[in-house]
Design an enzyme around this catalytic site. Structure first.
Site, short mmCIF file in Angstrom:
data_model
loop_
_atom_site.label_atom_id
_atom_site.label_comp_id
_atom_site.label_asym_id
_atom_site.label_seq_id
_atom_site.Cartn_x
_atom_site.Cartn_y
_atom_site.Cartn_z
N HIS A 19 0.87 -1.17 0.00
CA HIS A 19 0.00 0.00 0.00
C HIS A 19 0.91 1.23 0.00
O HIS A 19 2.03 1.19 0.53
CB HIS A 19 -0.86 0.08 1.27
CG HIS A 19 -1.75 -1.10 1.51
ND1 HIS A 19 -1.29 -2.28 2.03
CD2 HIS A 19 -3.09 -1.25 1.34
CE1 HIS A 19 -2.32 -3.12 2.17
NE2 HIS A 19 -3.41 -2.53 1.76
N ASP A 52 2.31 2.09 3.32
CA ASP A 52 3.27 1.14 3.90
C ASP A 52 4.68 1.61 3.65
O ASP A 52 5.54 1.55 4.53
CB ASP A 52 3.14 -0.25 3.26
CG ASP A 52 1.79 -0.86 3.44
OD1 ASP A 52 1.16 -0.62 4.48
OD2 ASP A 52 1.35 -1.57 2.51
N GLU A 70 -10.63 -6.95 -4.36
CA GLU A 70 -10.43 -7.92 -3.29
C GLU A 70 -11.65 -8.04 -2.40
O GLU A 70 -12.00 -7.09 -1.69
CB GLU A 70 -9.21 -7.56 -2.45
CG GLU A 70 -8.95 -8.56 -1.33
CD GLU A 70 -7.58 -8.39 -0.70
OE1 GLU A 70 -7.45 -8.78 0.48
OE2 GLU A 70 -6.67 -7.88 -1.36
N ASP A 128 -4.98 -13.41 9.79
CA ASP A 128 -3.89 -13.33 8.82
C ASP A 128 -2.69 -14.18 9.21
O ASP A 128 -1.55 -13.71 9.27
CB ASP A 128 -3.44 -11.87 8.63
CG ASP A 128 -4.43 -11.06 7.82
OD1 ASP A 128 -5.19 -11.66 7.06
OD2 ASP A 128 -4.42 -9.82 7.95
#
Length: 437
Positions: free
Chosen positions: A101, A104, A232, A309
């Protein structure tokens, strides 16, 4: 230049007999699977956010991870240092791709113009390291969920200024993705949904989201970006109901808004389970409609109802994924991105290597098992035989559209009743798959 993982050598393939925890047991980049090198088939990618920005913090606790290279600031200097860390890690791991991203890799500035300048500065360093190492960008995207301006969503916000800001941010993210040779661009707003329908104009929000995607596509064409756009799915968290709930909802949105041929899907395992589906279901649903673009490889904890995750280590899961991916012929230009994070108790930098090695080995094993199943034809032959009544006679007429309801009525009046059903043999097939594992 400083070395941030000095105790780690390049991770090599040593085979299943190896006891070395910092070696691949099953992932051999050069091994041929269905006529393709494993590295070229799997196209592994490291997620910049979890791997290099994760701190181990959660809603109940402060950061726990030992990251000596990170001073905890959001400075440009720290962001530039982090690029060196990332490419050293990915080079030693042998990962051919990474994903990010915009926020990030580069901190947000005091204005849009300053944020763009900072992103350009860091992108120049990313390009330098890509050229140096050969590591490529699988996809880029924009963080349209962290800043409070996106509290009501981004493209679906009730505030037109927020829509405009999000558009400007995505414009820049697409440009940087293009500059870095990114092969895909992902739409995942994070907050594109609603908390309460009492205050929501759902049709207007969905129309705005579609308009946003078309604007993005128009801009991509104008600058020569030919990468694949990906949408997504995620059902919930942080919003109560997100418009990209699952593959079916996303594909309905794509068709309803003339985005077919423009947008495919990036499917994530943990999102699939949060939507009440298996990963295999979501992958197959996308594949049969020519919409499977890429995957985020992780897994959730079935005892926890949120997006944990975790790295994928379940060989059943990876085998099921690869049965679908091999049937499609691979994911190119997409790939297998490890959108996964080490547990907050796994505090040392070496744990990042253990986690990725495990995920890559799990997918390598799943690939080899799926290829063996496909080579023997045990599942495909059974399925073909199960539907053989549609290959001739009245079944063929149903499928080619030549039989009307009246024809079908006449057929059954003459025949009297349907032929007896045959067993689905579910347990037998599960046993057969177990034999390959």
């Amino acid at each position: 230049m400083a070395e941030y993982f000095p105790e780690i050598s390049n991770i090599e393939f040593e085979g299943p007999e190896s006891k070395n925890p910092l070696a691949f047991k099953h992932y051999n980049p050069d091994e041929q699977i269905e006529g393709r090198r494993m590295e070229d088939l799997l196209r592994f990618s490291v997620a910049y956010w979890h791997t290099f920005r994760g701190t181990g913090s959660d809603p109940f606790g402060a950061p726990t991870l030992n990251r000596s290279w990170d001073d905890g600031s959001d400075s440009v200097e720290n962001a530039l240092k982090r690029v060196d860390v990332a490419f050293e890690f990915m080079s030693k791991l042998g990962a051919p791709y990474y994903c990010f991203h915009d926020r990030d890799v580069a901190p947000e500035g005091g204005s849009l113009a300053e944020s763009n300048d900072i992103l350009d500065t860091v992108a120049a360093k990313l390009k330098e390291k890509q050229d140096e190492t050969g590591i490529k960008l699988l996809w880029g995207t924009a963080n349209l969920f962290s800043n409070p301006r996106f509290m009501h969503g981004a493209a679906t916000s009730c505030n037109a200024d927020v829509f405009a800001y999000a558009a400007a941010q995505v414009k820049k993210a697409i440009e940087v993705t293009h500059r870095l040779g990114g092969e895909n661009y992902v739409f995942w707003g994070g907050r594109e949904g609603y908390m309460n329908l009492y205050n929501t104009d759902m049709k207007r929000e969905l129309d705005h989201l579609a308009r946003f995607m078309h604007l993005a596509h128009e801009h991509a064409k104008s600058i020569g970006f030919e990468g694949q756009f990906l949408f997504e799915p995620k059902p919930k968290e942080p919003t109560k109901h997100q418009y990209d709930f699952d593959a079916a909802a996303c594909l309905n949105f794509i068709r309803a808004n003339n985005l077919e041929g423009i947008v495919k899907l990036n499917i994530e395992t943990n999102h699939a389970t949060l939507a009440g589906h298996t990963m295999m279901h979501e992958l197959e649903y996308a594949r049969i409609q020519d919409s499977l673009g890429s995957i985020d490889a992780n897994t959730g904890d079935l005892l926890l109802g949120w997006d944990t995750d975790q790295f994928p280590t379940d060989i059943y899961l990876t085998t099921q994924c690869m049965l679908v991916i091999l049937e499609q012929g691979g994911l190119t230009p997409g790939g297998i991105n490890f959108d996964a994070k080490v547990r907050r108790e796994s505090i040392d930098p070496v744990d990042l290597f253990h986690a990725h090695i495990g995920g890559m080995d799990a997918f390598a094993r799943g690939t080899k098992i799926a290829a063996a199943i496909r080579a023997d034809g045990v599942l495909k032959d059974f399925v073909k035989d199960r539907y053989s009544s549609y290959d001739a006679g009245i079944g063929a007429k149903i499928e080619d559209g030549s039989a009307s309801f009246a024809d079908l009525e006449a057929y059954m009046l003459d025949k009297g009743d349907a032929d007896s059903n045959q067993s689905g043999r579910q347990e037998m097939l599960e046993n057969i798959v177990n034999q390959y594992l």
